[in-house]
Design a protein around this motif. Sequence first.
Motif, mmCIF file in Angstrom:
data_model
loop_
_atom_site.group_PDB
_atom_site.id
_atom_site.type_symbol
_atom_site.label_atom_id
_atom_site.label_comp_id
_atom_site.label_asym_id
_atom_site.label_seq_id
_atom_site.Cartn_x
_atom_site.Cartn_y
_atom_site.Cartn_z
ATOM 1 N N GLU A 124 0.883 -1.025 0.075
ATOM 2 C CA GLU A 124 -0.013 0.025 0.109
ATOM 3 C C GLU A 124 0.677 1.333 0.045
ATOM 4 O OE1 GLU A 124 -3.772 1.942 2.199
ATOM 5 O OE2 GLU A 124 -2.695 0.037 3.263
ATOM 6 N N ALA A 125 1.890 1.096 0.746
ATOM 7 C CA ALA A 125 2.717 2.552 0.789
ATOM 8 C C ALA A 125 3.464 2.752 -0.653
ATOM 9 C CB ALA A 125 4.239 2.070 1.658
ATOM 10 N N ASP A 126 3.430 1.735 -1.689
ATOM 11 C CA ASP A 126 3.824 2.100 -2.891
ATOM 12 C C ASP A 126 2.683 2.365 -4.068
ATOM 13 O OD1 ASP A 126 6.622 2.155 -2.480
ATOM 14 O OD2 ASP A 126 6.457 -0.042 -1.897
ATOM 15 N N LYS A 127 1.485 2.408 -3.342
ATOM 16 C CA LYS A 127 0.141 2.503 -4.084
ATOM 17 C C LYS A 127 -0.044 1.252 -4.769
ATOM 18 C CE LYS A 127 0.568 7.415 -4.505
ATOM 19 N NZ LYS A 127 0.620 8.857 -5.289
ATOM 20 N N PHE A 128 0.465 0.333 -4.355
ATOM 21 C CA PHE A 128 0.030 -1.113 -4.909
ATOM 22 C C PHE A 128 0.493 -1.249 -6.232
ATOM 23 C CE2 PHE A 128 -3.696 -0.500 -1.989
ATOM 24 C CZ PHE A 128 -3.250 -1.328 -0.990
ATOM 25 N N ASN A 129 1.684 -0.797 -6.646
ATOM 26 C CA ASN A 129 2.448 -0.888 -7.804
ATOM 27 C C ASN A 129 3.590 -2.250 -8.011
ATOM 28 O OD1 ASN A 129 4.778 0.001 -6.448
ATOM 29 N ND2 ASN A 129 5.425 1.115 -8.017
ATOM 30 N N ARG A 130 3.541 -2.899 -6.892
ATOM 31 C CA ARG A 130 4.167 -3.902 -6.833
ATOM 32 C C ARG A 130 3.655 -5.024 -5.793
ATOM 33 N NH1 ARG A 130 7.208 -4.404 -2.250
ATOM 34 N NH2 ARG A 130 6.995 -2.707 -0.748
ATOM 35 N N ILE A 131 4.346 -6.409 -6.004
ATOM 36 C CA ILE A 131 3.907 -7.373 -5.227
ATOM 37 C C ILE A 131 4.925 -7.413 -4.286
ATOM 38 C CG2 ILE A 131 3.753 -9.995 -4.913
ATOM 39 C CD1 ILE A 131 1.747 -8.731 -6.791
ATOM 40 N N PRO A 132 4.454 -7.423 -2.932
ATOM 41 C CA PRO A 132 5.413 -7.109 -1.788
ATOM 42 C C PRO A 132 6.563 -8.185 -1.654
ATOM 43 C CG PRO A 132 3.340 -7.555 -0.556
ATOM 44 C CD PRO A 132 3.200 -7.246 -2.191
ATOM 45 N N ASP A 133 7.722 -7.741 -1.218
ATOM 46 C CA ASP A 133 8.416 -9.140 -0.702
ATOM 47 C C ASP A 133 8.101 -10.068 0.269
ATOM 48 O OD1 ASP A 133 10.826 -10.756 -0.488
ATOM 49 O OD2 ASP A 133 12.155 -9.129 0.667
ATOM 50 N N LEU A 134 7.831 -11.276 0.067
ATOM 51 C CA LEU A 134 7.647 -12.382 0.893
ATOM 52 C C LEU A 134 8.664 -13.281 1.399
ATOM 53 C CD1 LEU A 134 3.939 -13.054 -1.024
ATOM 54 C CD2 LEU A 134 4.473 -11.500 0.884
ATOM 55 N N SER A 135 9.766 -13.036 1.001
ATOM 56 C CA SER A 135 10.714 -13.892 1.505
ATOM 57 C C SER A 135 10.825 -14.164 2.986
ATOM 58 C CB SER A 135 12.042 -13.448 0.893
ATOM 59 O OG SER A 135 12.513 -12.260 1.453
ATOM 60 N N GLY A 136 10.685 -13.222 3.855
ATOM 61 C CA GLY A 136 10.632 -13.334 5.226
ATOM 62 C C GLY A 136 9.500 -13.316 5.792
ATOM 63 N N ILE A 137 8.369 -13.581 5.107
ATOM 64 C CA ILE A 137 7.136 -13.646 5.622
ATOM 65 C C ILE A 137 6.949 -14.232 7.111
ATOM 66 C CG2 ILE A 137 6.029 -15.682 4.415
ATOM 67 C CD1 ILE A 137 3.556 -13.968 4.043
ATOM 68 N N GLU A 138 6.043 -13.721 7.996
ATOM 69 C CA GLU A 138 5.864 -14.693 9.368
ATOM 70 C C GLU A 138 4.405 -14.501 9.340
ATOM 71 O OE1 GLU A 138 7.816 -12.659 12.459
ATOM 72 O OE2 GLU A 138 9.745 -12.697 11.725
ATOM 73 N N LEU A 139 3.767 -15.723 9.494
ATOM 74 C CA LEU A 139 2.373 -16.077 9.573
ATOM 75 C C LEU A 139 2.045 -16.151 11.282
ATOM 76 C CD1 LEU A 139 1.911 -18.479 6.856
ATOM 77 C CD2 LEU A 139 1.451 -16.042 6.841
ATOM 78 N N PRO A 140 0.938 -15.613 11.725
ATOM 79 C CA PRO A 140 0.445 -15.955 13.101
ATOM 80 C C PRO A 140 0.432 -17.623 13.256
ATOM 81 C CG PRO A 140 -1.117 -14.364 12.017
ATOM 82 C CD PRO A 140 -0.260 -14.842 10.854
ATOM 83 N N SER A 141 0.645 -17.499 14.596
ATOM 84 C CA SER A 141 0.681 -18.998 14.872
ATOM 85 C C SER A 141 -0.568 -19.804 14.922
ATOM 86 C CB SER A 141 1.364 -19.059 16.375
ATOM 87 O OG SER A 141 0.520 -18.602 17.571
ATOM 88 N N ASN A 142 -1.811 -18.990 14.938
ATOM 89 C CA ASN A 142 -2.859 -19.650 14.690
ATOM 90 C C ASN A 142 -3.547 -19.348 13.394
ATOM 91 O OD1 ASN A 142 -3.421 -16.867 14.900
ATOM 92 N ND2 ASN A 142 -5.618 -17.134 16.112
ATOM 93 N N ALA A 143 -2.830 -19.058 12.186
ATOM 94 C CA ALA A 143 -3.079 -18.921 10.932
ATOM 95 C C ALA A 143 -3.993 -20.243 10.346
ATOM 96 C CB ALA A 143 -2.020 -18.498 10.136
ATOM 97 N N ALA A 144 -5.268 -19.990 10.062
ATOM 98 C CA ALA A 144 -6.108 -20.907 9.196
ATOM 99 C C ALA A 144 -5.272 -21.086 7.761
ATOM 100 C CB ALA A 144 -7.536 -20.478 9.331
ATOM 101 N N TYR A 145 -5.153 -19.896 7.233
ATOM 102 C CA TYR A 145 -4.622 -19.975 5.870
ATOM 103 C C TYR A 145 -4.081 -18.367 5.499
ATOM 104 C CZ TYR A 145 -9.285 -17.700 5.189
ATOM 105 O OH TYR A 145 -10.304 -16.941 5.081
ATOM 106 N N LEU A 146 -3.230 -18.642 4.410
ATOM 107 C CA LEU A 146 -2.778 -17.446 3.874
ATOM 108 C C LEU A 146 -3.371 -17.104 2.439
ATOM 109 C CD1 LEU A 146 -0.812 -14.671 3.796
ATOM 110 C CD2 LEU A 146 0.836 -16.204 2.469
ATOM 111 N N HIS A 147 -4.296 -16.020 2.235
ATOM 112 C CA HIS A 147 -4.844 -15.844 1.046
ATOM 113 C C HIS A 147 -3.806 -14.694 0.192
ATOM 114 C CE1 HIS A 147 -7.611 -13.840 -1.628
ATOM 115 N NE2 HIS A 147 -8.250 -14.542 -1.441
ATOM 116 N N VAL A 148 -3.971 -15.041 -1.107
ATOM 117 C CA VAL A 148 -3.055 -14.295 -2.025
ATOM 118 C C VAL A 148 -3.954 -13.908 -3.433
ATOM 119 C CG1 VAL A 148 -0.779 -14.872 -1.149
ATOM 120 C CG2 VAL A 148 -1.790 -15.823 -3.133
ATOM 121 N N THR A 149 -3.942 -12.645 -3.853
ATOM 122 C CA THR A 149 -4.520 -12.648 -5.195
ATOM 123 C C THR A 149 -3.164 -12.624 -6.304
ATOM 124 O OG1 THR A 149 -6.120 -11.073 -4.003
ATOM 125 C CG2 THR A 149 -5.895 -10.880 -6.334
ATOM 126 N N SER A 150 -3.333 -13.689 -6.921
ATOM 127 C CA SER A 150 -2.313 -13.716 -7.784
ATOM 128 C C SER A 150 -2.325 -12.830 -8.975
ATOM 129 C CB SER A 150 -2.392 -15.097 -8.686
ATOM 130 O OG SER A 150 -3.761 -15.038 -9.441
#
Length: 362
Positions: A124-150
């Motif tokens: 959002e900080a870049d006005k959504f002009n890119r896909i964010p870097d997900l290499s170090g992504i941290e998910l909540p310990s109780n995550a049911a799923y991760l949703h992405v819009t391809s």
Amino acid sequence: MTKRAFNFNAGPAALPLGVLQQAQQEFVDFAGAGMSIMEMSHRSAIYEQVNNDAQALLRELFGIPNNYKVLFLQGGASTQFAMIPMNLLKPDQTASFVMTGSWADKAIKEAKLFGQTSIVASSEADKFNRIPDLSGIELPSNAAYLHVTSNETIEGTQYAAYPETGDVTLIADMSSDILSRPVDVSKFGLIYAGAQKNLGPSGVTIVIVREDLVAQSPKSIPTMLRYDTHISNNSLYNTPPSFSVYLVGLMLKWLKERGGVSATEQYNRDKTKLIYDTIDQSGGFYRGFADPASRSLMNITFRIQTEELESLFVKESEKQGFIGLKGHRSVGGLRASTYNAVPLESCKALAEFMQDFQKRNG
């Protein structure tokens, strides 16, 4: 028909002429039944064969493993925004999202109606002009799923690669790029897509889901919104969008005849390169919106130096037979949607028009 429009609509979008002509030929009398497929019972042997053949072709082309179910549903991807948390988000869990633009935002808003949500990465900080870097992504310990819009159709960005989520289920809205390139379906627990961009007309939504995720949907939600309802009835619990499913089958046959998904990806890259090269070689007259590393093969978004020139571009392009080049009202600018059925010739014609427009107005 001697001339068809250069159709760059974002959806409903272009369909192959051959597919339309076959549907035209079979419209009144389908399979010798003496009636249109739109007139016959969805319980008939003829329609069940259409339904099953389309499922089988989708499995073949997309490499869908045996432990996944293919569903043909109604309500568009927008209904899936709600069905997914209704079926998969438990009270003690969190639905996680990557925030990439307009369609990811809609999915998040619907999920919030049913439980806890978290945004684990955002551009959002870049006005959504890119896909964010997900290499170090941290998910909540109780995550049911991760949703992405391809692929974000409005901003014109697309995932080059998908994140590794370990034991957490990965879910993708692939409405605007399904079957435009090969994907390892086994990385995902659920994939969904409205058909009206790459796979057919509006009216049917494809859901590809791993069986263990939805073997038993919660009994507290309406019957029509439970995945197990549709799985146990082979997508025939209620009257399906039969003509739309039939056209999806024709589209899948067309893709197979053209060499399948890998050949389609190369064709799409050849098409979009014509337009992206025109943008990049314009000396700043045209400016691509998406960061080059996140550029979409499906939706090319760009701007011109002034809004007045953009309005003139749209006006002149329409006179030349180009349809759908005005950008989405939420972001403005210009957009060319180059889905699977958009021919190379249309993209070449657009590149030539863009070069000529620059010469006259640069």
